[in-house]
Design an enzyme around this catalytic site. Structure first.
Site: not given
Length: 343
Positions: A177, A223, A328
């Site tokens: 990601d 993340h 995000c």
């Protein structure tokens, strides 16, 4: 010159893409969802009422409207994606699911320099997540940006590997990601975790070429935005529950570190949270001396003030509900500054 230019998270911000809560659809709890969120055992039994989902979407869009006003007052151009259709089902030859949202461009896209990269994400429900952003990607390409897409992954069952105490993704294809990365000019730190593998780091290394150095690290399960931020060269914001001086990437050790104790809890609207309380340290920098912070995170704001950074409070009610904070839910596509070596 390309309209896209961003090599770090602290140079003065000029243009940003902000996600949308419209079309938010919690997907079925398959192996890839369990792998990423690590939900409770009975997560597949969750039933989210239409009224609850509607309220979450409306309140998040209200918060995004407030955030947009803050950004525009700071001189930042704010771009938005096309809202996806709710309950949009899709399938590959091997599995089927429902598209989750277009909330978090930071996850599905990665900006490094003048490049915009579509990430090969490990969650099946996010397979087509860049589609609502395609109009914007086309505009950036027409204005000179380099538009790349990593190979679309197969996401076979063997992708999801469970090891004692944690889960990882297999090495059969490149996976990551965009939010697995910590950008620091010519140096890019890549978190090997349950959302990114070493083959993904190697793909990124080759795609970026010799101008950049890609360093592998493993500092958290997914993340990095709730674990480590570079506030500016020489200054870090770090999660005290997950990191110590010894576990900060070697190249950044010795920098001054603000250690965040457990943040305030915003709560969540669904039956189980998609993020921990650490979503409270998911911040967004307007520049090296101004940072947007969730309005209830008083301790984080005082810590920033102690080093001369002005915190800009903004309401954000559902970070734990859907699993993302200010960092995000945004993608900085243009910051001032040049490509530099900060190490």
């Amino acid at each position: 010159m390309s309209r896209v230019w961003s090599t770090n998270d602290w140079d003065p911000l000029e243009e940003i893409v902000l996600g949308t809560a419209q079309g938010l659809t919690p997907p079925p709890v398959d192996d890839s969802v369990r792998h990423f969120f690590e939900p409770p055992a009975d997560a597949h039994l969750e039933r989210i009422g239409a009224d609850t989902l509607k309220r979450v979407v409306e309140e998040t869009e209200e918060d995004f409207a407030d955030l947009t006003e803050i950004l525009q007052q700071a001189g930042v151009t704010v771009r938005r994606p096309e809202p996806p259709r709710p309950d949009q089902a899709f399938a590959t030859p091997n599995w089927s699911t429902v598209a989750m949202h277009a909330l978090m461009p930071r996850d599905c896209l990665l900006v490094i320099g003048d490049k915009v990269i579509e990430a090969p994400m490990a969650m099946r429900a996010r397979f087509f997540e860049t589609m609502p952003f395609r109009r914007l990607l086309g505009e950036y390409f027409d204005d000179g940006a380099t538009w790349l897409a990593a190979p679309k992954p197969e996401l076979a069952d063997s992708t999801y590997v469970y090891e004692p105490g944690h889960s990882v993704v297999g090495e059969n294809e490149p996976l990551f990601d965009g939010a697995n990365t910590l950008r620091c000019g010519r140096d890019v730190f890549f978190n090997v975790s349950n959302t990114g593998n070493r083959k993904g780091a190697e793909w990124l290394r080759r795609a970026l070429g010799p101008e950049y150095r890609v360093h592998e690290m493993s500092i958290c399960s997914d993340h990095v935005g709730t674990t480590l931020h570079i506030l500016r060269p020489g200054l870090l914001l770090a999660n005290s529950a997950r990191l110590s001086e010894d576990s900060i990437p070697e190249q950044l050790r010795g920098w001054k570190t603000l250690w965040v104790d457990e943040p305030e809890d915003d709560g969540y609207a669904f039956s189980w949270p998609r993020a921990s309380v650490w979503i409270g340290m998911n911040i967004l920098a307007l520049g090296p001396d101004r940072v947007i912070v969730p309005a209830n995170q008083e301790r984080v704001m005082r810590q920033l003030e102690s080093v001369g950074i002005e915190p800009v409070p903004a309401r954000f009610r559902h970070g734990r509900t859907f699993g993302g904070g200010f960092h995000c839910c945004s993608l900085d596509t243009r910051r001032t500054g040049e490509l530099a070596d900060h190490l």
